[in-house]
Motif scaffolding. Structure first.
Motif, PDB file in Angstrom:
ATOM      1  N   UNK A   3       0.812  -1.218   0.000  1.00 46.25           N
ATOM      2  CA  UNK A   3       0.000   0.000   0.000  1.00 46.25           C
ATOM      3  C   UNK A   3       0.843   1.265   0.000  1.00 46.25           C
ATOM      4  N   UNK A   4       1.847   1.322   0.864  1.00 49.87           N
ATOM      5  CA  UNK A   4       2.483   2.621   1.091  1.00 49.87           C
ATOM      6  C   UNK A   4       3.760   2.878   0.297  1.00 49.87           C
ATOM      7  N   UNK A   5       4.452   1.812  -0.123  1.00 49.85           N
ATOM      8  CA  UNK A   5       5.823   2.072  -0.578  1.00 49.85           C
ATOM      9  C   UNK A   5       5.962   2.129  -2.089  1.00 49.85           C
ATOM     10  N   UNK A   6       7.006   2.836  -2.521  1.00 50.27           N
ATOM     11  CA  UNK A   6       7.357   2.839  -3.939  1.00 50.27           C
ATOM     12  C   UNK A   6       8.406   1.762  -4.225  1.00 50.27           C
ATOM     13  N   UNK A   7       9.321   1.627  -3.251  1.00 51.38           N
ATOM     14  CA  UNK A   7      10.370   0.627  -3.404  1.00 51.38           C
ATOM     15  C   UNK A   7      10.288  -0.360  -2.253  1.00 51.38           C
TER      16      UNK A   7
END
Ligand code: ATP
Ligand code: MG
Lengths: 250, 289
Positions: free
Chosen positions: A210-214
């Motif tokens: 949900x929250x991360x790009x990497x």
């Protein structure tokens, strides 16, 4: 240039090697998640970035960690500056046994950043950034220990905003919170992303997705795979990552 | 069956020992009260507490314990001023600064200090401290409230140090980590965070130390000079409540006014100690909550 660049990092607790040749480059103003089963070294890796591992006796580190291009391991860094720049949010919210105001003012005070009305301004702005101001503006003198868990965790984030940290290291910041509070902290992280580089350790794969790009996947002290979150979750390159992710999701 | 009987007996025995301690305390208290209260048939409570003269064997006897109360308070105050800051500072040093080896050595020293019988401390004080104070201030006698305070400070120190140290160690690690992760130095962490967490325990430790000082008898009797006058400075002999009881109980006639007055002093001491312990307890419990 990456905000944080880790090269060939090995860490030993006495004879036990907890990190094995970790290489990782974290981009600025993004959220990076670290996942992996319990005891694989996520917290250890996170605590290398602000050198909190130095508090533990008998720890030995090899390799290089650069924050903003500055090496923090080969030469003895200025710990005060480093930790001001690289703030940390803990698993169990740990506000100080002081008032709400004093908690936020703590950092600016010890770093001699402001006093008087200027300090009031920093406290207000920091509490606004974590959306606590409206709830707490009349309770600034109350002890922070009387707040709800979610409020306490927000307060701990406000403490870092007050010293203008650039990097936020979050070690399972939601594991003590209920699902609603967790979602709210995640929203907060999204809001903060434009100004801060955030690294979050989490047990919860949905949260990472949900929250991360990497995302980085760790196993037994190794960083097995590191890349864009959707790639890690949809087409992992390493078999071990795939097993872990399908095992957890399936 | 046999097992059950055994259990039953053991349970009863434990219960009885528990009850016994309560009963003994009650009996002592009742006895103290019964003997002490008799004095108030002849001397009013107010006169007793605020009388300026303590001449128990003159005729008629003057039984005012104000000089004794003042003596006790003065000696205690002096001891507190010396022992509390020193004790708290030592506790912080032992708990937070000293290396493990130094810490162990210091803790053993504190234990040894607490193991010295008070009469021995009093004796040492009499032959070293008293002449020193006399020479230092060029006064006629070194048997003063000041000397007593110093000796009593030594007696209060082990209590204050060890209980404060426990309180400091009980401060959750997370506070310390939080402060250090914010870039606080060791010293800043200590005086801005840890001290707040440890405060209730440290106050309780000081109260218990004071309690110990107020009840102390032997050393003060040997060192403070025992003159029952209302003191005006630290550098004059004083007489404390405890020393009065200890010194005079042997030579008084059972059932005399003097005898009852000594018991009444006992009640006063009891009340003071009780209040101090209750206060300490309040802080210790606040700590737990
Ligand atoms: N202070 C220490 N002394 C010795 N070994 C340690 C210490 N801290 C951690 N370890 C070991 O290092 C390994 C990695 O620990 P770490 O806490 O980094 O794991 P983690 O991935 O954060 O686990 P979790 O998900 O349970 O928080 C574990 O095997 C742990 O037992
Ligand atoms: Mg961990």
């Amino acid at each position: 240039m990456s905000a944080i660049e880790i090269r060939g990092l090995n860490l030993y607790y006495g004879k036990f090697q907890a990190l094995i040749n970790v290489n990782m480059a974290v981009e600025a103003k993004r959220i990076t998640a670290l996942i992996g089963s319990s005891g694989c070294g996520k917290s250890t890796l996170l605590r290398c970035i602000n050198r909190m591992n130095d508090l533990i006796e008998d720890v030995r580190t090899e390799g290089s960690v650069k924050v903003d291009g500055a090496e923090i391991y080969k030469v003895r860094p200025d710990f005060v500056k480093l930790r001001k720049k690289v703030g940390m949010v803990f698993q169990r919210p740990n506000p100080f046994p002081l008032s709400v105001y004093e908690n936020v003012a703590f950092g600016p005070r010890i770093h001699h950043m402001a006093r008087g009305s200027e300090l009031d301004g920093i406290v207000e702005a920091s509490l606004k950034d974590v959306l606590l101001w409206d709830d707490l503006k009349d309770k600034l003198k109350r002890s922070a220990l009387g707040l709800s868990l979610e409020q306490r965790q927000r307060l701990c984030i406000a403490r870092l905003i007050a010293v203008r940290s650039e990097v936020l290291l979050m070690d399972e910041p939601c594991s003590a919170l209920d699902p609603m509070a967790t979602l709210k902290i995640e929203e907060l992280m999204q809001r903060l992303k434009k100004d801060y580089t955030i690294i979050i350790v989490t047990h919860n794969m949905q949260q990472a997705a949900r929250v991360s790009e990497d995302t980085g996947f760790m196993l037994l002290g190794e960083l097995v795979e590191f890349g864009r979150t959707e790639e890690i979750f949809t087409k992992p390159r390493d078999k071990r990552t795939e097993d872990y992710i399908t095992g957890r999701f399936g | 069956m046999l097992k059950k009987i055994k259990e039953f007996i053991i349970e009863r025995l434990i219960f009885l020992s528990g009850i016994a301690s309560i009963v003994f305390v009650l009996l002592i208290f009742i006895f103290l009260l019964k003997e002490g209260i008799s004095i108030f048939k002849t001397v009013g409570l107010f006169d007793f507490l605020s009388g300026r003269f303590w001449y128990p064997i003159s005729d008629p006897p003057k039984l005012g314990i104000l000089p004794l109360i003042m003596g006790s308070l003065l000696v205690t105050l002096g001891a507190v001023v010396i022992a509390v800051p020193l004790g708290i500072a030592s506790a912080f040093y032992i708990a937070e600064v000293a290396s493990p080896r130094v810490r162990d050595a210091l803790k053993s020293c504190v234990e040894v200090l607490s193991a010295i019988p008070s009469v021995v401390l009093g004796f040492i004080g009499m032959v070293t401290l008293v002449p020193f104070v006399k020479a230092l201030f060029k006064i006629p006698t070194g048997l003063t409230a000041f000397s007593g305070s110093i000796m009593l400070a030594f007696m209060a120190l082990p209590t204050i140090i060890s209980i404060s140290e426990d309180a400091i160690n009980a401060v959750p690690r997370q506070y310390k980590e939080g402060a250090i992760a914010l870039g606080a130095t060791h010293w800043q962490t200590l005086y801005r965070v840890i001290i707040h967490g440890a405060m209730p325990g440290v106050i309780a430790a000081s109260m218990l130390g004071i309690g110990r000082v107020i009840g102390e008898t032997m050393a003060v009797m040997m060192i403070t000079g025992n003159a029952a006058v209302i003191p005006t400075t630290f550098l004059q002999p004083v007489r404390t409540l405890t020393a009065t009881i200890a010194a005079e109980m042997g030579e008084t006639v059972r059932g005399s006014e003097h005898y009852y007055a000594l018991f009444a002093i006992g009640i006063v001491l009891f009340v003071i100690s009780f209040l101090i312990n209750v206060t300490a307890d309040l802080f210790l419990h606040k700590d737990k909550r």
